[in-house]
Design a protein around this motif. Structure first.
Motif, PDB file in Angstrom:
ATOM      1  N   THR B  35     -64.606   4.608 -16.768  1.00  0.00           N
ATOM      2  CA  THR B  35     -63.711   5.580 -17.409  1.00  0.00           C
ATOM      3  C   THR B  35     -63.969   5.554 -18.903  1.00  0.00           C
ATOM      4  O   THR B  35     -64.066   4.482 -19.493  1.00  0.00           O
ATOM      5  CB  THR B  35     -62.234   5.228 -17.123  1.00  0.00           C
ATOM      6  N   TYR B  36     -64.110   6.731 -19.478  1.00  0.00           N
ATOM      7  CA  TYR B  36     -64.319   6.812 -20.916  1.00  0.00           C
ATOM      8  C   TYR B  36     -63.461   7.941 -21.475  1.00  0.00           C
ATOM      9  O   TYR B  36     -62.992   8.805 -20.739  1.00  0.00           O
ATOM     10  CB  TYR B  36     -65.802   7.027 -21.250  1.00  0.00           C
ATOM     11  N   PRO B  42     -58.934  10.760 -20.668  1.00  0.00           N
ATOM     12  CA  PRO B  42     -59.810   9.874 -19.888  1.00  0.00           C
ATOM     13  C   PRO B  42     -60.641  10.641 -18.857  1.00  0.00           C
ATOM     14  O   PRO B  42     -60.135  11.531 -18.187  1.00  0.00           O
ATOM     15  CB  PRO B  42     -58.817   8.914 -19.208  1.00  0.00           C
ATOM     16  N   ARG B  43     -61.926  10.317 -18.778  1.00  0.00           N
ATOM     17  CA  ARG B  43     -62.805  10.926 -17.775  1.00  0.00           C
ATOM     18  C   ARG B  43     -63.494   9.821 -16.997  1.00  0.00           C
ATOM     19  O   ARG B  43     -63.731   8.748 -17.535  1.00  0.00           O
ATOM     20  CB  ARG B  43     -63.866  11.806 -18.443  1.00  0.00           C
ATOM     21  N   ARG B  44     -63.823  10.119 -15.752  1.00  0.00           N
ATOM     22  CA  ARG B  44     -64.403   9.096 -14.894  1.00  0.00           C
ATOM     23  C   ARG B  44     -65.818   9.478 -14.473  1.00  0.00           C
ATOM     24  O   ARG B  44     -66.106  10.641 -14.228  1.00  0.00           O
ATOM     25  CB  ARG B  44     -63.511   8.912 -13.664  1.00  0.00           C
TER      26      ARG B  44
END
Lengths: 158, 284
Positions: B35-36, B42-44
């Motif tokens: 996750t960033y 947040p994106r996975r």
């Protein structure tokens, strides 16, 4: 005059050779003394700082050969390799025990680790006592034999 | 970063937006999920890299600095702090003794979190509401920036008010293992039990403010009461997605009823979403 000088050199050489011949007994005692100190440090660490095995391996235990072995053990632990065989000047049963010890430390809970370290403390200290006596006896014997041999050659020369 | 993982796995993870990385989930024999933060959200991303149980076990041994006993207390609580400050949650088979979990074995999942300091993230709230040192409770679901927010709020208490601020950093996240700038007048209790530190910190360090992450248990609440009744200003966080669910938590409910907190702050996606006063009246 030359014969006396030569004979004197032979005596000195024989005494040194006699000492060298029994050096392994001293190495064994020194190794166990350092191992005992290392184990005691880990026991103290368990009781307070809990820094673990690796920082203890950075210490100086007053025995060069033990220090070299510790370095090899540390790198084996870090690189996930088998713990290296103990130095060959140790008796076989000691070499097996030392390797077993280093393969076990760090891998248990504090309860089991303390148990291992405390039982090793007595064992290492007893073994050090035995090796120290043996080393003193062997060293004296080596010196005496070396001197006797040198003196014999000295008599023959002159 | 991620020095405890096998080299190839660490390289694969760090190749993903390394600076914005916030969480890595490693599960035995499953693909690693990363996750960033991108665009504030947040994106996975799922990576093709897979670790097996032995590799995870090895990573945990490395995390313990090759001494299980020295990380035992952390292991019992279900996480380990790496030497680089990453908090690694662990999941596996609990070992029970006398009805208590004493260790974990056969560890099958790791959840690595990368706490970061975002200086100034609480400044807007601080300037708008905190005219004098006050007690604040910050809530949000996990992963919405509670710790980051409260770290900055604590820093502002230390810097702007010049208060002796005690950070109770149970898991090394608040102080980023000593690397975070928390102000000149800050003290840090690291990797120690929260309840113990709240009580003994008040007695021994004589703080004017205390920052404490994740209040959960009755004993935490008791310690909070002790600190606040001793005249210390408290900044704390709690997991909850909204005020309704927050007041359903029995322990927190009693603190709210006692009006211990002057401000209750709800966060969403790292931003202040709602602010309530001590009477739970929405003021923003």
């Amino acid at each position: 005059m030359l014969k006396i000088f030569l004979g004197f050199c032979v005596v000195v050489f024989s005494v040194i050779a006699g000492k060298k011949f029994t050096a392994k007994y001293k190495d064994r005692a020194d190794f166990y003394s350092a191992l005992s100190d290392f184990n005691s440090l880990l026991i103290r660490d368990m009781g307070y700082l809990k820094e673990g095995v690796l920082p203890a391996m950075e210490g100086d235990y007053g025995c060069e050969k033990f220090g070299e072995y510790l370095k090899r053990v540390k790198s084996a632990i870090v690189e996930n390799k088998v713990i290296p065989a103990a130095p060959d000047f140790l008796e076989e049963r000691d070499a097996v025990r030392v390797r077993e010890y280093f393969s076990a430390i760090g891998r248990y809970s504090s309860f089991s680790q303390s148990d291992l370290l405390l039982s090793s403390r007595k064992e290492f200290s007893d073994r050090y006592g035995e090796l120290k006596i043996k080393s003193a006896k062997s060293s004296a014997l080596g010196t005496k034999l070396g001197f006797a041999l040198g003196a014999t050659v000295f008599i023959i020369i002159i | 970063m991620l020095k405890f993982l096998p080299k190839e796995a660490a390289e694969d993870v760090l190749a993903v937006e390394c600076e914005k990385l916030s969480e890595v989930r490693i599960r035995a024999n499953k693909k690693i999920a990363v996750t960033y933060i991108s665009g504030g959200e947040p994106r996975r991303k799922i990576l093709p890299t897979v670790l097996n149980e032995t590799e995870i076990d090895r990573a945990v041994f490395k995390l313990c600095n090759f001494s299980i006993a020295s990380a035992e207390e952390q292991l019992k609580r279900g996480y380990i702090i790496s030497s680089e400050g990453e908090r690694v949650g662990i999941c596996g088979e609990g070992v029970e003794s006398d009805g208590k979990i004493t260790a974990f074995k056969r560890i099958t999942s790791l959840c690595v979190r990368f706490p970061r300091q975002v200086k100034g993230c609480a400044e807007e709230f601080f300037l708008k509401y905190i005219k004098k040192p006050s007690n604040c409770l910050v809530f949000s679901p996990p992963f919405h920036g509670k710790t980051t927010f409260i770290r900055d709020l604590g820093r502002l208490y230390s810097v702007s008010f010049g208060l002796d601020t005690l950070f109770i950093d149970e898991r090394g996240e608040l102080s980023l293992d000593g690397y975070a700038d928390l102000g000149e007048s800050s003290d840090i209790f690291r990797n120690a039990d929260k309840t113990f530190c709240l009580v003994s910190g008040v007695r021994s360090m004589n703080p004017q403010a205390i920052v404490c992450d994740e209040i959960m248990t009755e004993s935490d609440c008791e310690a909070v009461r002790f600190a606040v009744s001793s005249g210390v200003k408290l900044l704390a966080t709690v997991h909850s997605d909204d005020l309704l669910n927050l007041v359903k938590k029995q322990e927190i409910k009693s603190l709210l009823r006692e009006k211990i907190f002057d401000y209750i702050v709800g966060l969403k996606n790292f931003k202040v979403e709602r602010v309530y006063d001590g009477n739970l009246k929405e003021i923003c």
